[in-house]
Design an enzyme around this catalytic site. Structure first.
Site, PDB file in Angstrom:
ATOM      1  N   ASP A 100       0.822  -1.215   0.000  1.00 29.74           N
ATOM      2  CA  ASP A 100       0.000   0.000   0.000  1.00 29.74           C
ATOM      3  C   ASP A 100       0.852   1.259   0.000  1.00 29.74           C
ATOM      4  OD1 ASP A 100       0.936  -0.450   2.581  1.00 29.74           O
ATOM      5  OD2 ASP A 100      -1.032  -0.784   3.453  1.00 29.74           O
TER       6      ASP A 100
ATOM      7  N   ASN B 245      -7.541  -2.868  14.368  1.00 25.80           N
ATOM      8  CA  ASN B 245      -8.932  -3.220  14.047  1.00 25.80           C
ATOM      9  C   ASN B 245      -9.013  -4.442  13.123  1.00 25.80           C
ATOM     10  OD1 ASN B 245      -8.008  -2.191  11.655  1.00 25.80           O
ATOM     11  ND2 ASN B 245      -9.459  -0.498  11.509  1.00 25.80           N
TER      12      ASN B 245
ATOM     13  N   HIS C 234      -7.267  -4.853  10.323  1.00 24.30           N
ATOM     14  CA  HIS C 234      -7.035  -4.608   8.894  1.00 24.30           C
ATOM     15  C   HIS C 234      -5.736  -5.258   8.415  1.00 24.30           C
ATOM     16  CE1 HIS C 234      -4.892  -0.431   9.516  1.00 24.30           C
ATOM     17  NE2 HIS C 234      -3.977  -1.354   9.281  1.00 24.30           N
TER      18      HIS C 234
ATOM     19  N   GLU D 172      -9.726  -2.007   5.476  1.00 21.26           N
ATOM     20  CA  GLU D 172     -10.373  -1.768   6.756  1.00 21.26           C
ATOM     21  C   GLU D 172     -11.533  -2.749   6.953  1.00 21.26           C
ATOM     22  OE1 GLU D 172      -8.833  -0.016   8.704  1.00 21.26           O
ATOM     23  OE2 GLU D 172      -8.367   2.004   8.047  1.00 21.26           O
TER      24      GLU D 172
HETATM   25  C1  GLP Z   1      -0.545   0.322   8.592  1.00 19.75           C
HETATM   26  C2  GLP Z   1      -0.239  -0.523   7.370  1.00 19.75           C
HETATM   27  C3  GLP Z   1      -0.456  -1.984   7.626  1.00 19.75           C
HETATM   28  C4  GLP Z   1       0.200  -2.392   8.936  1.00 19.75           C
HETATM   29  C5  GLP Z   1      -0.428  -1.619  10.068  1.00 19.75           C
HETATM   30  C6  GLP Z   1       0.141  -1.987  11.433  1.00 19.75           C
HETATM   31  O1  GLP Z   1      -1.863   0.709   8.702  1.00 19.75           O
HETATM   32  N1  GLP Z   1      -0.988  -0.136   6.221  1.00 19.75           N
HETATM   33  O2  GLP Z   1       0.065  -2.735   6.543  1.00 19.75           O
HETATM   34  O3  GLP Z   1       0.049  -3.766   9.140  1.00 19.75           O
HETATM   35  O4  GLP Z   1      -0.178  -0.251   9.829  1.00 19.75           O
HETATM   36  O5  GLP Z   1       1.289  -1.243  11.693  1.00 19.75           O
HETATM   37  P1  GLP Z   1       2.274  -1.461  12.894  1.00 19.75           P
HETATM   38  O6  GLP Z   1       3.111  -2.630  12.519  1.00 19.75           O
HETATM   39  O7  GLP Z   1       3.068  -0.192  12.972  1.00 19.75           O
HETATM   40  O8  GLP Z   1       1.451  -1.697  14.094  1.00 19.75           O
END
Ligand code: GLP
Length: 240
Positions: free
Chosen positions: A67, A135, A137, A142
Site C-alpha cells: 500500500d 482493528n 485490517h 479496513e
Molecule cells: C498500517 C499498514 C499496515 C500495517 C499496520 C500496522 O496501517 N498499512 O500494513 O500492518 O499499519 O502497523 P504497525 O506494525 O506499525 O502496528
C-alpha cells in the site's frame, strides 16, 4: 494456519527471517510481497544482516508492496516508498526497477490502481508479509472491505488514522486515503506470513485466528489460506 508464539520481538524477527531466507534461496526469481509499519522493521534488519553476511542476495528478487498513502511523494518521510528505501532497499542489492509500490501521487488514482492490479496478476508472490491493524485490517483493507476486492483507493478509518498519527507531527497531517492491495490479491500469494507484537494487537489477533471468517475482521480471511503462518509475541497472542 500455523501459529508460532515467540518470547519477544527479536525472536519474531529472526523466525520470520528464516521463512523468508528459505523462500529467497529456493526460487530463481523470488517475488516478495512486502509490508510497512513498525512490526516488520526487525525482519528487515535481519534481511539486511543476511545480505551483508552473504547468506542471501536481492539481485534476482522482485518486491511488491501492499500500500501507499494518497498524496505523499516518495521523498516524504512518512510515505511507504521512503520507508522501504530507508528500512531495506538502500542497504541491499535490489534492482530498484524490481521494487514496486503503488504511486499515491498520480492524478488518476483509479488508473494507478488498475495498473497495480494488472502488475500483481502478472507477478504472483511466493510469499506475502503482513502486519495487522488494531482493528484487524491487512494492508489498508479496513473492516468490511470485500474479501474479493482488488487494488483500490480506500478511506482510512478513524482508528487507523489515530493509530498512525504517532508517525506524524499532527493528526491532521495523516492522509485520509491510501491505495491498497485488495484482499483477494493478498490471499493469492503462495505463502503468507503475518507478524504481530504487543498487547494492542491481541484482540485483532484473536478475532483473526479464533473469530468467524467475516469481513468485520479482514485478517480472518487468512484462516482459509492453505499456507499461512502467524508469528506472534506473547503479548499479541495472550487471548488465544
Ligand atoms: C498500517 C499498514 C499496515 C500495517 C499496520 C500496522 O496501517 N498499512 O500494513 O500492518 O499499519 O502497523 P504497525 O506494525 O506499525 O502496528
Amino acid at each position: 494456519m500455523e501459529i508460532i508464539v515467540c518470547k519477544n520481538y527479536e525472536e519474531i524477527s529472526k523466525t520470520a527471517y528464516k521463512v523468508f531466507e528459505e523462500v529467497i534461496l529456493s526460487r530463481k526469481n523470488p517475488v516478495l510481497g512486502l509490508a510497512t509499519g513498525s512490526t516488520p522493521i526487525g525482519l528487515y534488519r535481519e534481511l539486511i544482516d543476511g545480505y551483508k553476511k552473504k547468506r542471501i542476495s536481492f539481485k534476482n528478487v522482485t518486491t511488491v508492496n501492499l500500500d501507499e498513502y494518497v498524496g505523499l511523494s516518495k521523498n516524504h518521510p512518512q510515505s511507504y516508498a521512503y520507508f522501504m528505501e530507508e528500512n531495506l532497499f538502500k542497504s541491499v542489492d535490489i534492482d530498484r526497477k524490481n521494487a514496486r509500490i503503488p504511486n499515491g501521487r498520480k492524478k488518476n488514482l483509479n488508473k494507478e490502481c488498475l495498473r497495480y492490479s494488472n502488475l500483481l496478476s502478472k507477478t504472483p508472490r511466493d510469499i506475502q508479509l503482513l502486519g495487522i491493524g488494531g482493528n484487524g485490517h491487512i494492508a489498508f483493507n479496513e473492516p468490511f472491505s470485500p474479501f474479493d476486492g482488488k487494488t483500490s483507493v480506500v478511506n482510512l478509518s478513524k482508528k487507523t488514522i489515530e493509530d498512525n498519527s504517532r508517525f506524524f507531527d499532527d493528526i491532521n497531517d495523516v492522509p485520509t486515503r491510501a491505495i491498497s492491495m485488495g484482499i483477494s490479491e493478498i490471499f493469492s500469494a503462495r505463502k503468507i506470513v503475518l507478524l504481530a507484537s504487543g498487547k494492542n494487537k491481541a484482540k485483532a489477533v484473536y478475532d483473526a485466528v479464533k473469530g468467524s471468517i467475516n469481513p468485520s475482521c479482514p485478517a480472518s480471511v487468512l484462516q482459509n489460506h492453505k499456507d499461512c503462518i502467524f508469528i506472534l509475541d506473547k503479548d499479541s497472542a495472550f487471548l488465544l
